[in-house]
Write a protein that holds these residues in place. Structure first.
Motif, PDB file in Angstrom:
ATOM      1  N   LYS A 306      -5.084  85.750  -8.371  1.00 37.61           N
ATOM      2  CA  LYS A 306      -6.598  85.450  -8.139  1.00 37.61           C
ATOM      3  C   LYS A 306      -7.029  86.660  -7.874  1.00 37.61           C
ATOM      4  O   LYS A 306      -8.333  86.946  -8.217  1.00 37.61           O
ATOM      5  CB  LYS A 306      -6.606  84.265  -7.118  1.00 37.61           C
ATOM      6  CG  LYS A 306      -8.006  83.788  -6.883  1.00 37.61           C
ATOM      7  CD  LYS A 306      -8.163  82.630  -6.184  1.00 37.61           C
ATOM      8  CE  LYS A 306      -9.574  82.349  -5.845  1.00 37.61           C
ATOM      9  NZ  LYS A 306      -9.417  81.022  -4.794  1.00 37.61           N
ATOM     10  N   ALA A 307      -6.706  87.451  -6.978  1.00 40.42           N
ATOM     11  CA  ALA A 307      -7.232  88.638  -6.463  1.00 40.42           C
ATOM     12  C   ALA A 307      -7.517  89.806  -7.579  1.00 40.42           C
ATOM     13  O   ALA A 307      -8.466  90.568  -7.316  1.00 40.42           O
ATOM     14  CB  ALA A 307      -6.396  89.072  -5.349  1.00 40.42           C
ATOM     15  N   ALA A 308      -6.449  89.413  -8.600  1.00 43.08           N
ATOM     16  CA  ALA A 308      -6.696  90.627  -9.589  1.00 43.08           C
ATOM     17  C   ALA A 308      -7.408  90.018 -10.814  1.00 43.08           C
ATOM     18  O   ALA A 308      -7.546  90.602 -11.794  1.00 43.08           O
ATOM     19  CB  ALA A 308      -5.251  90.991 -10.156  1.00 43.08           C
ATOM     20  N   ASN A 309      -8.100  88.874 -10.507  1.00 37.70           N
ATOM     21  CA  ASN A 309      -9.063  88.113 -11.898  1.00 37.70           C
ATOM     22  C   ASN A 309      -8.140  87.619 -12.741  1.00 37.70           C
ATOM     23  O   ASN A 309      -8.410  87.658 -13.925  1.00 37.70           O
ATOM     24  CB  ASN A 309     -10.040  89.143 -12.087  1.00 37.70           C
ATOM     25  CG  ASN A 309     -11.214  89.329 -11.167  1.00 37.70           C
ATOM     26  OD1 ASN A 309     -11.416  88.420 -10.552  1.00 37.70           O
ATOM     27  ND2 ASN A 309     -11.853  90.653 -11.148  1.00 37.70           N
ATOM     28  N   GLY A 310      -6.856  87.208 -12.611  1.00 40.87           N
ATOM     29  CA  GLY A 310      -5.832  86.761 -13.482  1.00 40.87           C
ATOM     30  C   GLY A 310      -5.605  85.412 -13.130  1.00 40.87           C
ATOM     31  O   GLY A 310      -6.087  84.669 -12.522  1.00 40.87           O
ATOM     32  N   PHE A 311      -4.639  84.951 -13.793  1.00 40.81           N
ATOM     33  CA  PHE A 311      -3.920  83.530 -13.401  1.00 40.81           C
ATOM     34  C   PHE A 311      -2.465  83.792 -13.291  1.00 40.81           C
ATOM     35  O   PHE A 311      -1.863  84.641 -14.177  1.00 40.81           O
ATOM     36  CB  PHE A 311      -4.353  82.602 -14.461  1.00 40.81           C
ATOM     37  CG  PHE A 311      -3.945  82.619 -15.562  1.00 40.81           C
ATOM     38  CD1 PHE A 311      -2.965  82.094 -16.234  1.00 40.81           C
ATOM     39  CD2 PHE A 311      -4.629  83.453 -16.613  1.00 40.81           C
ATOM     40  CE1 PHE A 311      -2.489  82.188 -17.510  1.00 40.81           C
ATOM     41  CE2 PHE A 311      -4.497  83.499 -18.026  1.00 40.81           C
ATOM     42  CZ  PHE A 311      -3.372  83.007 -18.334  1.00 40.81           C
ATOM     43  N   LEU A 312      -1.627  82.709 -13.126  1.00 38.52           N
ATOM     44  CA  LEU A 312      -0.193  82.659 -12.660  1.00 38.52           C
ATOM     45  C   LEU A 312       0.262  81.422 -13.766  1.00 38.52           C
ATOM     46  O   LEU A 312      -0.315  80.325 -13.359  1.00 38.52           O
ATOM     47  CB  LEU A 312       0.377  82.376 -11.336  1.00 38.52           C
ATOM     48  CG  LEU A 312       1.650  82.252 -11.097  1.00 38.52           C
ATOM     49  CD1 LEU A 312       2.338  83.609 -11.318  1.00 38.52           C
ATOM     50  CD2 LEU A 312       1.769  81.825  -9.514  1.00 38.52           C
ATOM     51  N   ARG A 313       1.294  81.826 -13.953  1.00 38.84           N
ATOM     52  CA  ARG A 313       1.875  80.617 -14.976  1.00 38.84           C
ATOM     53  C   ARG A 313       3.427  80.622 -14.236  1.00 38.84           C
ATOM     54  O   ARG A 313       3.946  81.584 -14.349  1.00 38.84           O
ATOM     55  CB  ARG A 313       2.049  80.929 -16.439  1.00 38.84           C
ATOM     56  CG  ARG A 313       2.904  79.837 -17.424  1.00 38.84           C
ATOM     57  CD  ARG A 313       2.734  79.845 -18.733  1.00 38.84           C
ATOM     58  NE  ARG A 313       3.133  78.862 -19.309  1.00 38.84           N
ATOM     59  CZ  ARG A 313       3.498  78.546 -20.791  1.00 38.84           C
ATOM     60  NH1 ARG A 313       2.837  79.861 -21.544  1.00 38.84           N
ATOM     61  NH2 ARG A 313       3.686  77.776 -21.287  1.00 38.84           N
ATOM     62  N   VAL A 314       4.005  79.431 -13.785  1.00 34.06           N
ATOM     63  CA  VAL A 314       5.187  79.379 -13.346  1.00 34.06           C
ATOM     64  C   VAL A 314       6.095  78.666 -14.301  1.00 34.06           C
ATOM     65  O   VAL A 314       5.900  77.431 -14.608  1.00 34.06           O
ATOM     66  CB  VAL A 314       5.301  78.435 -11.924  1.00 34.06           C
ATOM     67  CG1 VAL A 314       6.747  78.374 -11.247  1.00 34.06           C
ATOM     68  CG2 VAL A 314       4.402  79.210 -11.036  1.00 34.06           C
ATOM     69  N   LEU A 315       7.169  79.409 -14.829  1.00 29.03           N
ATOM     70  CA  LEU A 315       8.029  78.624 -15.617  1.00 29.03           C
ATOM     71  C   LEU A 315       8.982  78.030 -15.373  1.00 29.03           C
ATOM     72  O   LEU A 315       9.659  77.160 -16.024  1.00 29.03           O
ATOM     73  CB  LEU A 315       8.349  79.887 -16.903  1.00 29.03           C
ATOM     74  CG  LEU A 315       7.336  80.251 -17.724  1.00 29.03           C
ATOM     75  CD1 LEU A 315       6.443  81.357 -17.275  1.00 29.03           C
ATOM     76  CD2 LEU A 315       7.789  80.809 -19.032  1.00 29.03           C
ATOM     77  N   ARG A 316       9.868  78.376 -14.262  1.00 23.77           N
ATOM     78  CA  ARG A 316      10.663  77.867 -13.522  1.00 23.77           C
ATOM     79  C   ARG A 316      10.840  78.002 -12.169  1.00 23.77           C
ATOM     80  O   ARG A 316      10.425  79.116 -11.477  1.00 23.77           O
ATOM     81  CB  ARG A 316      12.108  78.486 -14.030  1.00 23.77           C
ATOM     82  CG  ARG A 316      13.370  77.804 -13.727  1.00 23.77           C
ATOM     83  CD  ARG A 316      14.646  78.534 -14.278  1.00 23.77           C
ATOM     84  NE  ARG A 316      14.529  78.806 -15.996  1.00 23.77           N
ATOM     85  CZ  ARG A 316      14.578  79.937 -16.287  1.00 23.77           C
ATOM     86  NH1 ARG A 316      14.952  80.803 -15.805  1.00 23.77           N
ATOM     87  NH2 ARG A 316      14.628  79.826 -17.938  1.00 23.77           N
ATOM     88  N   GLY A 317      11.115  76.885 -11.192  1.00 23.11           N
ATOM     89  CA  GLY A 317      11.263  76.910  -9.879  1.00 23.11           C
ATOM     90  C   GLY A 317      10.072  76.012  -9.428  1.00 23.11           C
ATOM     91  O   GLY A 317       9.321  75.390 -10.061  1.00 23.11           O
ATOM     92  N   ASP A 318       9.574  76.422  -8.190  1.00 26.45           N
ATOM     93  CA  ASP A 318       8.561  75.712  -7.369  1.00 26.45           C
ATOM     94  C   ASP A 318       7.040  76.050  -8.012  1.00 26.45           C
ATOM     95  O   ASP A 318       6.751  77.203  -8.338  1.00 26.45           O
ATOM     96  CB  ASP A 318       8.454  76.293  -5.979  1.00 26.45           C
ATOM     97  CG  ASP A 318       9.877  76.060  -5.186  1.00 26.45           C
ATOM     98  OD1 ASP A 318      10.420  75.302  -5.461  1.00 26.45           O
ATOM     99  OD2 ASP A 318       9.892  76.876  -4.095  1.00 26.45           O
ATOM    100  N   GLY A 319       6.502  75.096  -8.447  1.00 23.47           N
ATOM    101  CA  GLY A 319       5.194  74.927  -8.962  1.00 23.47           C
ATOM    102  C   GLY A 319       5.225  74.965 -10.464  1.00 23.47           C
ATOM    103  O   GLY A 319       4.224  75.046 -11.279  1.00 23.47           O
ATOM    104  N   ALA A 320       6.468  74.875 -11.003  1.00 23.50           N
ATOM    105  CA  ALA A 320       6.756  74.792 -12.634  1.00 23.50           C
ATOM    106  C   ALA A 320       5.689  73.792 -13.064  1.00 23.50           C
ATOM    107  O   ALA A 320       5.981  72.479 -12.805  1.00 23.50           O
ATOM    108  CB  ALA A 320       7.896  74.925 -13.186  1.00 23.50           C
ATOM    109  N   ALA A 321       4.919  74.016 -14.181  1.00 25.28           N
ATOM    110  CA  ALA A 321       4.055  72.990 -14.884  1.00 25.28           C
ATOM    111  C   ALA A 321       3.578  73.443 -16.188  1.00 25.28           C
ATOM    112  O   ALA A 321       3.549  74.844 -16.113  1.00 25.28           O
ATOM    113  CB  ALA A 321       3.003  72.363 -13.799  1.00 25.28           C
ATOM    114  N   PRO A 322       3.533  72.637 -17.094  1.00 27.67           N
ATOM    115  CA  PRO A 322       2.854  73.232 -18.414  1.00 27.67           C
ATOM    116  C   PRO A 322       1.406  73.748 -18.148  1.00 27.67           C
ATOM    117  O   PRO A 322       0.873  73.495 -17.326  1.00 27.67           O
ATOM    118  CB  PRO A 322       2.661  71.820 -19.106  1.00 27.67           C
ATOM    119  CG  PRO A 322       3.823  70.910 -18.721  1.00 27.67           C
ATOM    120  CD  PRO A 322       3.694  71.244 -17.024  1.00 27.67           C
TER     121      PRO A 322
END
Length: 358
Positions: A306-322
């Protein structure tokens, strides 16, 4: 023309299943080969009480025009079969499409919307989709786009299927733009300190269009160069570096030790952003615009993105979601294409819940 993969047209069968589900408002879980299920593309078990709609058997090449650099194939067609067919004509997909396993299908690639390490130096999968045919949530077979490149007004609904995870329709077949195979392809490796990486990304502009992929991991910068043999022979002596046997296919397909961790996330940030990752092991590609993080703190990574004006995608582990597009307009499109919300509702519901909805 080389032998085509065995064709099986299941359009009518699939259409009848969707029509029956729509009549009783019963949710459907679209199922392909399952080769991407280990990378955050399957909803949690609490949402899996749905009738399966198996599309992997709907396969085969419908039309291939090597002279026009266009191919149209059914959703269940295996990507490895298509790659073999294209290579026999000296061609490839214009996009760098990941192939997680030998069972990976064309429909799964389009629905998941992944791009490989060559994305930043070429075109995205979305930009190579020329048209598609799909079944909407009412059970109607609809056509979008065609098999030629042209400008369109408004939403290009064929390209919106890329990354929609089946929530905007059951993909039946797709037309894709192709490209010639490069005459020569080589890799070079350089020892680069972390504080020198940014200067290398800037320098990479001078290597285009011969530079076709880049990757930085554990102090080693890997460059893939593709093109005419004569052009590469002129460039390589001045470029320097060491000859490398780096496995670009393993990176493209998310295979190898790096991608086997219990926690795997990906940060997408503006090109050449300076991003400091405090925990986990990091691999960069897309000239630093995509950061793979193994065994990192996903909550902290979310703040970093968020601080870098980007976004995160979690593919495996805590918070993984499509990962689906922006919820507001995606809902409106679903309302038009799937008014009863029967196509992969679990995926959409889980993504909306993870984003703070109800």
């Amino acid at each position: 023309m080389a032998d085509l993969p065995a064709a099986q047209d299941r359009s009518s069968e699939l259409q009848q299943q969707v029509q029956a589900a729509f009549a009783v408002q019963h949710p459907l879980a679209i199922q392909g080969s399952g080769s991407r299920a280990g990378f955050g593309l399957s909803p949690s078990r609490q949402y899996l009480q749905q009738q399966p709609l198996a599309v992997a058997a709907h396969r085969g090449v419908i039309d291939y025009q090597p002279d026009e650099l266009v191919i149209r194939a059914r959703a269940g067609t295996r990507l490895v079969e298509l790659e073999h067919l294209l290579a026999s004509h000296g061609q490839r997909f214009a996009a760098d499409i990941p192939v997680p396993s030998a069972e990976s299908t064309l429909g799964g690639a389009v629905a998941s919307g992944w791009d490989g390490p060559g994305r930043s130096l070429g075109v995205s999968l979305r930009d190579t989709v020329l048209g598609c045919r799909l079944i909407n949530g009412r059970g109607d077979i609809v056509h979008f786009g065609g098999q030629v490149m042209k400008n369109v007004a408004g939403y290009d609904l064929s390209r919106l299927q890329v990354g929609a995870l089946g929530t905007l329709g059951v993909i039946l077949d797709v037309a894709l733009r192709l490209a010639p195979l490069p005459e020569t392809q080589v890799s070079r490796c350089f020892a680069v300190q972390p504080d020198e990486v940014d200067s290398w990304w800037r320098r990479s502009k001078e290597l285009r269009p011969l530079l076709s992929a880049s990757c930085y991991h554990r102090g080693r910068l890997q460059l893939r160069l593709s093109g005419r043999t004569a052009a590469l022979e002129d460039l390589l002596p001045a470029l320097g570096g060491e000859a490398s046997d780096f496995d670009w296919q393993a990176l493209r397909n998310l295979r190898g030790d790096f991608f086997n961790g219990r926690q795997l996330a990906c940060l997408y940030v503006p090109p050449r952003s300076r991003v400091d990752i405090e925990q986990g092991e990091v691999l960069l590609d897309w000239e630093g615009a995509r950061l793979w993080v193994k065994d990192g703190d996903h909550q902290q990574l979310q703040h970093t993105a968020k601080a870098a004006n980007g976004f995160l995608r979690v593919l495996r582990g805590d918070g993984a979601a499509p990962l689906l597009p922006a919820e507001h307009w995606h809902r409106r499109l679903r309302g038009a294409l799937d008014p009863a919300g029967i196509l992969n509702p679990a995926i959409f519901r889980e993504q909306f819940t993870a984003a703070g909805g109800r």
